[in-house]
Write a protein that holds these residues in place. Sequence first.
Motif, PDB file in Angstrom:
ATOM      1  N   LYS A   1       0.787  -1.439   0.455  1.00 39.82           N
ATOM      2  CA  LYS A   1       0.250  -0.314  -0.248  1.00 39.82           C
ATOM      3  C   LYS A   1       0.644   1.213   0.390  1.00 39.82           C
ATOM      4  N   PRO A   9       4.191   3.427  -3.035  1.00 39.61           N
ATOM      5  CA  PRO A   9       3.694   1.409  -3.335  1.00 39.61           C
ATOM      6  C   PRO A   9       4.806   0.824  -3.790  1.00 39.61           C
ATOM      7  N   GLY A  62      -3.162  -6.734  -1.896  1.00 42.35           N
ATOM      8  CA  GLY A  62      -4.222  -5.628  -1.627  1.00 42.35           C
ATOM      9  C   GLY A  62      -5.438  -5.985  -0.609  1.00 42.35           C
TER      10      GLY A  62
END
Length: 320
Positions: free
Chosen positions: A159, A183, A251
Motif C-alpha cells: 500500500k 506503493p 491488497g
Amino acid sequence: MARDFYEVLGVSRTASQDEIQQAYRKLARKHHPDVNKDPAAEERFKDLNEAYSVLSDPKTRARYDRFGEDFRKIPEDFDDRVAAGAGGGFRTRRTAGAGAGGPRVRYTTGFGDDFSAEDVNIEDLLGSLFGAGAGAGSAGVPGADQEAELPLTVEEAYKGGRRTVTLAGPTGQPRRYEVDVPPGVTDGQRIRLAGEGGRGSGAAPAGDLHLRVRIQPHPQFRLDGRDVHVQVPVTPWEAALGATVPVPTPGGTAKVTVPAGSSSGRRLRLRGEGMPNPRGANGDLYAELRVMVPPTLGDRERELFEELAATSSFDPRRTR
C-alpha cells in the motif's frame, strides 16, 4: 637534496617491476657496506633501499609518479577525500622541467586555484580543502551518507503511504522521521531522505539518510520480486468438481477459479494481483492449491466418503 628514485636505481620511469628488482639486486650487492668499504657506500646503500621500497610497490610507485617527492605528504585516501571535500575538482598535471623528484606537479582545485609543489605546503593545502584549520570562508566537508533499515510488512509495502520511523540520532537520542513509502517497494530498495545523514563541517551540506527496505516474513505471503505466492486451501469436492474460491492478496481478497480435477500443488496465476509497480506492470499472484480433508467426519459425511470409495476406480498410486 632529494633524488629521483628512478635515477638512484638507474632505470627509466617506464621500467617494469622485474627491471626495477634486477637493478636493485645488482646495485645492492655492489654497494652493500659489508662488501664495499667506501665511506659513501653505506649512504648509497640506504638510498637504494629507500628507492626500491617505493618503486617495488605498485601503489606507492603510482603515488610517487603522481606527486613526486611530496608523495608521503598526501594521504592514501586523497582522491576520496578530495571528491568529498572539493567537489571532485582536484586534479594534477605535470609541467615541463624535471626536478629532484621527477617532473614538477601542479595541483589544481575545483575553486580555480593552481599550485605547484614548490609554491605551497601540501599539508596546509589539504587542511584548507578538508576543513582542518580552515578559515571562516572554508566550504568544509560534506556530511557522510548514512544507512538504516526500514522494516515493513508485506501489506505496508503493497500500500505504501506515510510512516513514522524512530532511529537513534548522533548523540544516542531517538530521532523521528516522516517517511513517504511508495506503493510496491521491494525488499532491499532504498528510500532517500535528503539532508538527514551526517552533519557537514563549516558551510558544507549534510549527507543523506538511506533507508533500506526490509520486508518481514509473512504467515501467508511469500514474495519473489514483485510476484506474490500464497497457498489456498480447497475441499476435495471443490478440487474435484471445480469452484470459485476466495484468495487473499496483500491488497485484499480476490477470486480464483479452481478447474475441475485439480490436485494439491497446482498453481493458478492471477495476473497483476501481485505487488504494484509505479514504473511498469504489476507483479502477479500465484495461488497454490492445497486439498484439505475434514479433520473429523460426521455420520453422513462418513457414509458419503465410504460410498465414494466403493464406487470410484481412481487410484493416485497407480502408474500410468
